[in-house]
Write an enzyme that holds these catalytic residues in place. Structure first.
Site, PDB file in Angstrom:
ATOM      1  N   LYS A  16       0.594   5.007  11.768  1.00 15.49           N
ATOM      2  CA  LYS A  16       0.489   3.605  12.191  1.00 15.49           C
ATOM      3  C   LYS A  16       1.836   3.037  12.615  1.00 15.49           C
ATOM      4  CE  LYS A  16      -1.541   2.272   8.503  1.00 15.49           C
ATOM      5  NZ  LYS A  16      -1.818   1.270   7.478  1.00 15.49           N
ATOM      6  N   ARG A  91      -6.394  -6.408   3.603  1.00 19.17           N
ATOM      7  CA  ARG A  91      -6.774  -5.187   2.909  1.00 19.17           C
ATOM      8  C   ARG A  91      -8.166  -5.283   2.307  1.00 19.17           C
ATOM      9  NH1 ARG A  91      -2.594  -1.610   2.167  1.00 19.17           N
ATOM     10  NH2 ARG A  91      -0.539  -2.532   2.026  1.00 19.17           N
ATOM     11  N   ARG A 130       5.671  16.924   3.175  1.00 19.47           N
ATOM     12  CA  ARG A 130       6.958  16.253   3.406  1.00 19.47           C
ATOM     13  C   ARG A 130       7.963  16.608   2.313  1.00 19.47           C
ATOM     14  NH1 ARG A 130       5.475  10.144   5.282  1.00 19.47           N
ATOM     15  NH2 ARG A 130       5.057   9.872   3.052  1.00 19.47           N
ATOM     16  N   ARG A 163       8.721  13.908  -2.927  1.00 15.38           N
ATOM     17  CA  ARG A 163       8.585  12.632  -3.645  1.00 15.38           C
ATOM     18  C   ARG A 163       7.274  12.638  -4.434  1.00 15.38           C
ATOM     19  NH1 ARG A 163       8.675   7.429  -0.508  1.00 15.38           N
ATOM     20  NH2 ARG A 163       6.680   8.345   0.047  1.00 15.38           N
ATOM     21  N   ARG A 174      -4.347   7.939  -3.660  1.00 12.00           N
ATOM     22  CA  ARG A 174      -4.064   6.866  -2.698  1.00 12.00           C
ATOM     23  C   ARG A 174      -5.185   6.784  -1.680  1.00 12.00           C
ATOM     24  NH1 ARG A 174       1.619   8.478  -0.442  1.00 12.00           N
ATOM     25  NH2 ARG A 174       1.458   6.627   0.853  1.00 12.00           N
TER      26      ARG A 174
END
Ligand code: ZN
Length: 224
Positions: A16, A91, A130, A163, A174
């Site tokens: 995004k 949201r 990542r 992370r 999530r």
């Protein structure tokens, strides 16, 4: 010229931010990511910024009416007179309803809700791959942006770490939160006939071209 009042929807890792940057350039729209505009309001010390700060200092969530106030303050600015790009708000359906009624009071409405769709497995693959270096946070990806030597930063030689946010089980959590909250929102905008879906598994350039073409069509339709 007709306004482009847009919101961006999509799971984490859908790109995004990248799309927002390109749309900002294409259409000269101000980009309002909720976190950033809250911080800006706090720094500028507006009345709403002061209110938001009280909640943030206490470690509490900033309530909807304060967030929406901050957003509407921005939308009323000269810079947003041709439109805006909103990310991270609404949201929930109540937030969407509040935004709709506030915009309505200004004689404005959303042009489109842009949903960048990416399947869960692909999100997990993108995010859990990542890595960043321990020393300076230089970004890498085990598939898409490998370091020259595995596990070591090319620039400063420090070890690469993952992370906590990017651990697969955290990403799945999530995503669950995202789906629970966003599905009703997607329906809400579908009902209003302004939901536009984009295939986020395509390259960023393809997604961008598709969004641009869609917005150009919407503008033409409005002029008729
Ligand atoms: Zn580094």
């Amino acid at each position: 010229m007709s306004e482009l009042n847009l919101i961006l929807l999509g799971p984490p890792g859908a790109g995004k931010g990248t799309q927002a940057e390109r749309l900002e350039e294409d259409f000269h729209l101000p980009y309002y990511a909720t976190g950033n505009i809250l911080r800006a309001a706090v720094e500028e010390g507006t009345d709403l910024g002061k209110k938001a700060k009280e909640y943030m200092d206490a470690g509490d969530l900033v309530p909807d009416e304060v967030i929406i106030g901050v957003i509407i303050e921005r939308v009323k600015n000269e810079e947003a007179s041709d439109g805006f790009l909103l990310d991270g708000f609404p949201r929930t359906v109540p937030q969407a309803e509040a935004l709709e009624s506030e915009l309505d009071d200004l004689g404005r409405r959303l042009t489109a809700a842009l949903l960048i769709d990416v399947p869960d497995d692909e999100v997990v693959r993108r995010l859990s791959g990542r890595r960043q270096c321990k020393k300076n946070g230089h970004p890498y990806h085990v598939e898409f942006n490998k370091p020259k030597h595995e596990g070591v930063c090319d620039i400063d030689g420090s070890p690469l770490i993952q992370r906590d946010d990017d651990k697969p089980e955290t990403v799945r959590n999530r995503l669950k939160t995202y789906h629970d909250k966003t599905s009703p929102l997607v329906e809400f905008y579908e009902d209003r006939g302004i939901l536009k879906r984009f295939d986020g598994t395509r390259s960023p350039t393809e997604v961008h071209d598709h969004i641009r073409a869609t917005l150009a069509t919407l503008r033409l339709e409005e002029q008729i």
